[in-house]
Design an enzyme around this catalytic site. Structure first.
Site, PDB file in Angstrom:
ATOM      1  N   SER A 141      -1.900   1.054   0.218  1.00  0.00           N
ATOM      2  CA  SER A 141      -0.492   0.792  -0.046  1.00  0.00           C
ATOM      3  C   SER A 141      -0.300   0.377  -1.494  1.00  0.00           C
ATOM      4  CB  SER A 141       0.026  -0.319   0.870  1.00  0.00           C
ATOM      5  OG  SER A 141       1.337  -0.704   0.524  1.00  0.00           O
ATOM      6  N   TYR A 147      -0.425  -8.545   4.972  1.00  0.00           N
ATOM      7  CA  TYR A 147      -0.468  -7.093   4.786  1.00  0.00           C
ATOM      8  C   TYR A 147      -0.944  -6.749   3.379  1.00  0.00           C
ATOM      9  CZ  TYR A 147       1.189  -2.242   4.568  1.00  0.00           C
ATOM     10  OH  TYR A 147       1.270  -0.885   4.418  1.00  0.00           O
TER      11      TYR A 147
END
Length: 739
Positions: A607, A620
């Site tokens: 990401s 995350y």
């Protein structure tokens, strides 16, 4: 002819009402589809049908007779009008004079092959479909409708030592026997004369090959085909039962069958290694079979002898090669555990494959002619293992399934022939002249170019939704076979079903007992469980023989709570899925990659958050930063055989399973973007996606399709020198630039 009623060995599927609504060519297609739908009538892609139809000449307006005949390639089961060539019958018959004037005519002459090139000059109404080499067999028989099929029962008679006597015994004077002759102009002329000499005959049994029969209308021709097959099948089954049936088939059993669980364990451990062995020239895809009929054969006393004889029908050995590779085992070697048996099989297969390649080279050297095409892949396409079953190989799943189907047909032919006489294979030179026929070579060269990922197998974990689903579709679009895996089995299967619907299940006939697979399979997988991952990868091996790429898109996002904290247990879950999950998948996949010894690719989804911290996503973001470094570590660990890379999207909202409605609303609220509670979810998603897009340099929303394109590049050969890299697909998020 007194037809058996009801049929026991074929199905009469004709519907008079349905046929009555069709024109003459429509009835031909209908008849063909019915014949092709039953594997006991003809094999996939085999056989052909024709009708002579009254048409109007588009230039003169005069009535003419036109031969509509299944063209080169294609399959009777799925044939449409476009699969049929149409030739002006008068012009086709006129080619007999042209052929007779050639001084070099003969069954294997240049003149014989040259006739095929002249069929195009007989085309009716500019029909572009190429006529097949069997066209004279249909055109020269003076009846309106002709069926040419490859029924196992009839080929069993044709491949018997005393085929001519058996033809008379079964059919009397209704079917005439003719010895083997390669299909083409010469055989068509021979059949023409046989019909003249035997005006009351209804068909011809072609030595080693199959059945051709005729009538003056579609319904009668179809019924005649079924009736002739039924009579041969009943004759064989009566003899088979009288000789002891399954108890004495192929000389009786020599080996015991392993339990199904053990068979699957052997296949799963053996197949990746074996795939590497047979994929040295090009990557192969497997189909396994261990149904009762094939096990009866591979376990039999005579299996090794019969396998070495090779197949009979030319349609069979074009796929199965001249013969299979039979693995000799002592009965005691089947007594151990699966791992011990796999070690034994690897040793025997290593020796057997080397010998098979040498034998194939010798076969080519002994039989080649001055104009023979270059030698093809010398690896076997069929491997027989006592106690375990059969493995068939092909350039894709469709081809390997058909190869398996054809060898099943060959086994049934051998069973029937030995029940009524003694099985006789086609002579080696005749077999070679079919396998390396210039016309067959030309047919292969006419095939469309393969797609970029043809022959590759990709495992996509997280394929049930979002980016994973898009990746699965993108790889399948360019020819990859895709194992769609997801923690939710139903979601994985739904994606696999979508791919199969979009690209077709491939050729092959239902009811053959051949394992499925097609272009995609759906499997369950929990990336936090090594055992679940291993079980899933073993299922991929059973479906395709192994794999070439693994893509992990599975991930979880746990936002901070109202106080700005993430519960401790959610940290563990986040890292278990986003970091440890990627490691466990790569580690288990590496075992298979090493067994195959074929280059491979692993792609992890990370990401932009890995380098751009964001408030409210600390677990995350940290997990994705760890995943970035995991990519680099795995690239070092798995080199040089496997490349490992990452794809780092910025926020993908539309189509993402990680953005349910409540998270979308939470994000809109966090960024102060106006919305109404009663707005449709799609509208809210579009508004949030536009907000994220506006923060990038390209000002366009980032989609799952964008990520899938990057994965496609990494999985194939376009970036074959790239490993250990993270490819950002974030629309130009300048905060994520390298620093």
């Amino acid at each position: 002819m007194n037809q058996p009623d009801p049929f026991r060995h074929v199905h009469d599927l004709w519907n008079d009402s349905a046929a009555a609504r069709l024109d003459a060519v429509g009835r031909l297609v209908y008849r063909s589809n019915l014949l092709g739908s039953d594997p006991r009538v003809t094999n996939t892609g085999g056989g052909n049908t024709s009708s002579k139809v009254a048409e109007t000449d588009p230039l003169t307006g005069e009535p003419i007779d036109v031969l509509w005949v299944k063209g080169s390639g294609g399959d009777l089961r799925t044939a449409t009008r476009g699969n049929f060539a149409s030739l002006e019958q008068t012009k086709l018959l006129g080619l007999r004079k042209t052929y007779a004037a050639r001084p070099d005519r003969g069954p294997k002459s240049v003149a014989e092959d040259d006739m095929v090139g002249l069929f195009a000059h007989c085309a009716f109404n500019l029909n572009p479909r190429a006529a097949s080499i069997d066209t004279p067999l249909h055109g020269f028989i003076p009846r309106r409708c002709v069926d040419h099929t490859h029924p196992n029962a009839v080929i069993a008679l044709a491949a018997s030592a005393d085929a001519e006597r058996l033809t008379r015994e079964v059919y009397g004077d209704e079917v005439i026997y003719t010895p083997w002759l390669r299909p083409g102009f010469e055989l068509g002329l021979r059949m023409q004369q046989l019909v003249v000499d035997h005006p009351h005959a209804k068909g011809i049994l072609m030595g080693q090959h199959g059945l051709i029969n005729w009538a003056d209308d579609d319904r009668t021709c179809y019924s005649t085909t079924l009736g002739l097959i039924e009579r041969a099948a009943r004759f064989i089954e009566a003899k088979y039962a009288a000789n002891g049936g399954d108890a004495t088939a192929f000389g009786g059993p020599l080996h015991r069958t392993l339990p199904e669980v053990a068979r699957c364990a052997v296949f799963a451990k053996l197949l990746p290694w074996l795939r590497g062995q047979v994929s040295r020239r090009r990557r192969q895809v497997a189909t396994i079979q261990h149904a009762a009929a094939i096990l009866r054969f591979v376990n039999a006393t005579d299996a090794a002898r019969l396998a070495d004889l090779g197949t009979s029908c030319p349609d069979h050995f074009l796929r199965t090669k001249i013969k299979p590779l039979y693995v000799p085992l002592d009965p005691g070697e089947l007594a151990g555990d699966p791992e011990s048996l796999v070690r034994v099989l690897k040793a025997k297969l290593a020796t057997g494959l080397e010998q098979y390649r040498a034998d194939y080279a010798a076969y080519y050297a002994a039989c080649q002619r001055a104009d023979s095409p270059p030698v093809r892949d010398a690896n076997p396409t069929v491997i027989l293992i006592p106690g375990v079953g059969m493995i068939a190989w092909g350039k894709d799943k469709s081809e390997s399934r058909v190869t398996a189907e054809f060898y099943n047909c060959a086994v049934e032919v051998m069973r029937g022939a030995d029940a009524v006489s003694r099985y006789v294979a086609l002579p080696r030179q005749e077999a070679f002249d079919i396998e390396y026929w210039q016309l067959e070579e030309a047919k292969l060269r006419r095939m469309p170019p393969e797609k970029e990922l043809a022959g590759r197998v990709a495992v996509v974990i997280g394929a049930g939704s979002g980016i994973g689903r898009e990746v699965a579709h993108r790889l399948a679009k360019d020819g990859a076979h895709v194992a769609c895996a997801d923690v939710t089995a139903a979601a994985a299967q739904a994606t696999a079903d979508e791919i199969t619907t979009a690209h077709g299940a491939g050729i092959g006939v239902a009811g053959t007992g051949i394992s499925g697979g097609g272009p995609a399979v759906g499997l369950a997988c929990d990336v936090t469980s090594r055992a679940s991952i291993r079980a899933m990868l073993d299922q991929v091996a059973l479906a395709y023989g192994g794999f070439d790429a693994v893509v992990v898109t599975a991930g979880v996002f746990v936002p901070s709570d109202a106080t700005g904290h993430i519960p401790d247990d959610k940290w563990a879950v986040t890292f278990a899925v986003n970091v440890a999950g990627g490691y466990l998948v790569a580690d288990e996949a590496a075992t298979t990659f090493r067994e195959q010894c074929l280059t491979g690719s692993v792609v992890l989804t990370t990401s932009a958050n890995a380098v751009v911290p964001k408030k409210g996503s600390v677990a995350y973001d940290c997990s994705k930063a760890a995943a970035n470094h995991l990519v680099r570590e795995l690239a070092v660990e798995l080199a040089p055989l496997v490349r490992v890379n990452g794809v780092a999207p910025a926020t993908v909202v539309a189509g993402s399973a990680m953005f349910p409605r409540d998270r979308v609303i939470g994000s809109l609220a966090k960024y102060g973007i106006a919305y109404r509670d009663d707005e449709p979810t799609d509208a809210l998603v579009a508004r949030l996606a536009a907000f994220y897009a506006d923060r990038t340099l390209t000002k366009t929303p980032i989609t799952p399709a964008d990520q899938a394109e990057a994965v496609f590049l990494l999985v194939g050969d376009r970036l074959s020198k790239t490993t250990g890299q993270i490819i950002a697909v974030d629309g130009g998020l300048h905060e994520a630039f390298l620093r």
